[in-house]
Scaffold this motif. Structure first.
Motif, PDB file in Angstrom:
ATOM      1  N   GLU A   1      -4.697  15.317  -6.714  1.00 20.85           N
ATOM      2  CA  GLU A   1      -6.074  15.064  -7.308  1.00 20.85           C
ATOM      3  C   GLU A   1      -6.673  14.968  -5.377  1.00 20.85           C
ATOM      4  N   LEU A   2      -6.589  15.268  -4.435  1.00 20.18           N
ATOM      5  CA  LEU A   2      -7.031  16.623  -3.146  1.00 20.18           C
ATOM      6  C   LEU A   2      -6.360  17.807  -3.747  1.00 20.18           C
ATOM      7  N   TYR A   3      -5.292  17.948  -3.819  1.00 21.50           N
ATOM      8  CA  TYR A   3      -4.866  18.959  -3.729  1.00 21.50           C
ATOM      9  C   TYR A   3      -6.216  19.987  -5.735  1.00 21.50           C
ATOM     10  N   ARG A   4      -5.385  19.111  -6.425  1.00 20.80           N
ATOM     11  CA  ARG A   4      -6.724  19.899  -6.818  1.00 20.80           C
ATOM     12  C   ARG A   4      -7.864  20.306  -6.992  1.00 20.80           C
ATOM     13  N   GLU A   5      -8.258  19.463  -6.803  1.00 17.93           N
ATOM     14  CA  GLU A   5     -10.281  19.375  -6.304  1.00 17.93           C
ATOM     15  C   GLU A   5     -10.071  20.470  -5.341  1.00 17.93           C
ATOM     16  N   PHE A   6      -9.031  20.551  -4.513  1.00 17.54           N
ATOM     17  CA  PHE A   6      -9.115  21.766  -2.731  1.00 17.54           C
ATOM     18  C   PHE A   6      -9.217  22.700  -4.052  1.00 17.54           C
ATOM     19  N   ALA A   7      -7.920  23.214  -4.424  1.00 11.82           N
ATOM     20  CA  ALA A   7      -7.792  24.406  -5.741  1.00 11.82           C
ATOM     21  C   ALA A   7      -8.332  25.070  -6.227  1.00 11.82           C
ATOM     22  N   TYR A   8      -9.258  24.203  -7.434  1.00 13.06           N
ATOM     23  CA  TYR A   8     -10.517  24.597  -7.817  1.00 13.06           C
ATOM     24  C   TYR A   8     -11.859  25.366  -7.555  1.00 13.06           C
ATOM     25  N   ASP A   9     -11.525  24.248  -5.947  1.00  8.83           N
ATOM     26  CA  ASP A   9     -12.717  24.635  -4.980  1.00  8.83           C
ATOM     27  C   ASP A   9     -12.352  26.495  -4.908  1.00  8.83           C
ATOM     28  N   LEU A  10     -11.716  26.797  -4.513  1.00  5.18           N
ATOM     29  CA  LEU A  10     -11.206  27.778  -4.083  1.00  5.18           C
ATOM     30  C   LEU A  10     -11.434  28.840  -5.475  1.00  5.18           C
ATOM     31  N   VAL A  11     -10.691  28.269  -6.966  1.00  7.68           N
ATOM     32  CA  VAL A  11     -10.637  29.945  -7.121  1.00  7.68           C
ATOM     33  C   VAL A  11     -12.002  29.140  -8.085  1.00  7.68           C
ATOM     34  N   ASP A  12     -13.006  30.869  -7.909  1.00  6.38           N
ATOM     35  CA  ASP A  12     -13.830  30.609  -9.060  1.00  6.38           C
ATOM     36  C   ASP A  12     -13.671  30.379 -10.363  1.00  6.38           C
ATOM     37  N   ARG A  13     -14.738  30.047 -10.317  1.00 10.19           N
ATOM     38  CA  ARG A  13     -14.317  29.059 -12.101  1.00 10.19           C
ATOM     39  C   ARG A  13     -15.321  30.343 -12.596  1.00 10.19           C
ATOM     40  N   LYS A  14     -14.538  31.310 -13.567  1.00  8.07           N
ATOM     41  CA  LYS A  14     -14.736  32.286 -14.432  1.00  8.07           C
ATOM     42  C   LYS A  14     -14.638  32.202 -15.366  1.00  8.07           C
ATOM     43  N   ASP A  15     -15.990  32.669 -16.638  1.00 10.88           N
ATOM     44  CA  ASP A  15     -15.538  32.554 -17.686  1.00 10.88           C
ATOM     45  C   ASP A  15     -14.207  32.806 -17.964  1.00 10.88           C
ATOM     46  N   PHE A  16     -13.826  32.877 -19.224  1.00  9.82           N
ATOM     47  CA  PHE A  16     -12.286  33.613 -19.844  1.00  9.82           C
ATOM     48  C   PHE A  16     -10.981  33.157 -19.241  1.00  9.82           C
ATOM     49  N   CYS A  17     -11.055  32.828 -17.940  1.00 13.51           N
ATOM     50  CA  CYS A  17      -9.689  32.318 -17.692  1.00 13.51           C
ATOM     51  C   CYS A  17      -9.223  30.984 -17.241  1.00 13.51           C
ATOM     52  N   ALA A  18      -7.957  30.628 -17.783  1.00 12.57           N
ATOM     53  CA  ALA A  18      -7.565  29.266 -18.080  1.00 12.57           C
ATOM     54  C   ALA A  18      -6.720  29.323 -16.781  1.00 12.57           C
ATOM     55  N   LEU A  19      -6.930  27.618 -16.102  1.00 20.65           N
ATOM     56  CA  LEU A  19      -5.931  27.246 -15.051  1.00 20.65           C
ATOM     57  C   LEU A  19      -4.277  26.333 -15.214  1.00 20.65           C
ATOM     58  N   LYS A  20      -3.566  27.207 -14.631  1.00 18.29           N
ATOM     59  CA  LYS A  20      -2.266  26.123 -14.970  1.00 18.29           C
ATOM     60  C   LYS A  20      -2.238  25.176 -13.078  1.00 18.29           C
ATOM     61  N   ILE A  21      -1.939  24.180 -13.776  1.00 23.63           N
ATOM     62  CA  ILE A  21      -1.366  23.805 -12.326  1.00 23.63           C
ATOM     63  C   ILE A  21       0.084  23.270 -12.177  1.00 23.63           C
ATOM     64  N   ASN A  22       0.983  23.628 -11.591  1.00 23.23           N
ATOM     65  CA  ASN A  22       2.165  23.518 -11.392  1.00 23.23           C
ATOM     66  C   ASN A  22       2.769  22.420 -10.404  1.00 23.23           C
ATOM     67  N   TYR A  23       2.980  21.603 -10.320  1.00 27.36           N
ATOM     68  CA  TYR A  23       3.903  20.411  -8.993  1.00 27.36           C
ATOM     69  C   TYR A  23       5.348  20.590  -9.066  1.00 27.36           C
ATOM     70  N   THR A  24       5.882  21.503  -7.854  1.00 23.48           N
ATOM     71  CA  THR A  24       7.009  21.542  -7.279  1.00 23.48           C
ATOM     72  C   THR A  24       7.651  20.810  -5.960  1.00 23.48           C
ATOM     73  N   VAL A  25       8.466  19.850  -5.933  1.00 28.17           N
ATOM     74  CA  VAL A  25       9.074  19.138  -4.905  1.00 28.17           C
ATOM     75  C   VAL A  25      10.517  19.758  -4.566  1.00 28.17           C
ATOM     76  N   ASP A  26      10.619  19.910  -2.836  1.00 27.17           N
ATOM     77  CA  ASP A  26      11.969  20.779  -2.637  1.00 27.17           C
ATOM     78  C   ASP A  26      12.020  20.621  -1.045  1.00 27.17           C
ATOM     79  N   SER A  27      12.831  19.629  -0.844  1.00 22.03           N
ATOM     80  CA  SER A  27      13.156  19.100   0.590  1.00 22.03           C
ATOM     81  C   SER A  27      13.482  20.134   1.128  1.00 22.03           C
ATOM     82  N   GLU A  28      14.696  20.623   0.537  1.00 27.54           N
ATOM     83  CA  GLU A  28      16.175  21.656   1.423  1.00 27.54           C
ATOM     84  C   GLU A  28      15.068  22.691   1.932  1.00 27.54           C
ATOM     85  N   LEU A  29      13.926  23.005   1.368  1.00 29.97           N
ATOM     86  CA  LEU A  29      13.305  24.207   1.072  1.00 29.97           C
ATOM     87  C   LEU A  29      12.809  23.861   3.008  1.00 29.97           C
TER      88      LEU A  29
END
Length: 146
Positions: free
Chosen positions: A78-106
């Motif tokens: 939720e912290l990440y999601r809120e932070f990301a939403y604050d960074l992205v201008d809420r423009k009309d006609f824009c869709a948002l897609k959120i993905n969570y990826t875990v990669d400990s090896e990377l």
């Protein structure tokens, strides 16, 4: 408390390193895909519940990827999601897609000071087609990084 360090800011791509109480939580990558919703996005909420007329209103897709070395708690997501939403201008006609990826090896293999090839590997892990191989990190000292 959450804090961040902006690593890369380009026209269609931003990469942030996110910290919680001065401990690195992972990367937040925001990519403007400059395309409408595709078939893949129509299977995720809230788009799968919309009618065709409403979906046609979305002319641009912004993909938000959260990359960490371990599964995030619901609170941290939720912290990440809120932070990301604050960074992205809420423009009309824009869709948002959120993905969570875990990669400990990377994260085990990443150096402390990332180079272009390391950032390109981060993008590869999140299935981004964005190519930054020609990017010169020395030019990123200016506010406008394109």
């Amino acid at each position: 408390m959450i804090s961040y360090k902006r690593e890369i800011r380009l026209r269609d791509l931003e990469v942030y390193l996110i910290f919680k109480e001065n401990i690195s939580m992972g990367y937040l990558i925001i990519e403007d895909l400059r395309r409408p919703l595709g078939q893949e996005e129509l299977t995720i909420s809230p788009y799968k519940y919309m009618d065709e007329e409403d979906i046609e209103g979305y002319r641009n897709l912004i993909k938000i990827d959260i990359l960490s070395d371990a599964k995030l708690t619901e609170e941290d997501q939720e912290l990440y999601r809120e932070f990301a939403y604050d960074l992205v201008d809420r423009k009309d006609f824009c869709a948002l897609k959120i993905n969570y990826t875990v990669d400990s090896e990377l994260f085990k293999n990443l150096p402390l000071d990332l180079e272009v090839k390391d950032y390109q590997e981060v993008l590869k892990v999140i299935n981004s087609k964005y190519d930054i191989s020609n990017l010169n990190l020395d030019n990123l000292m200016y506010l406008s990084q394109d």
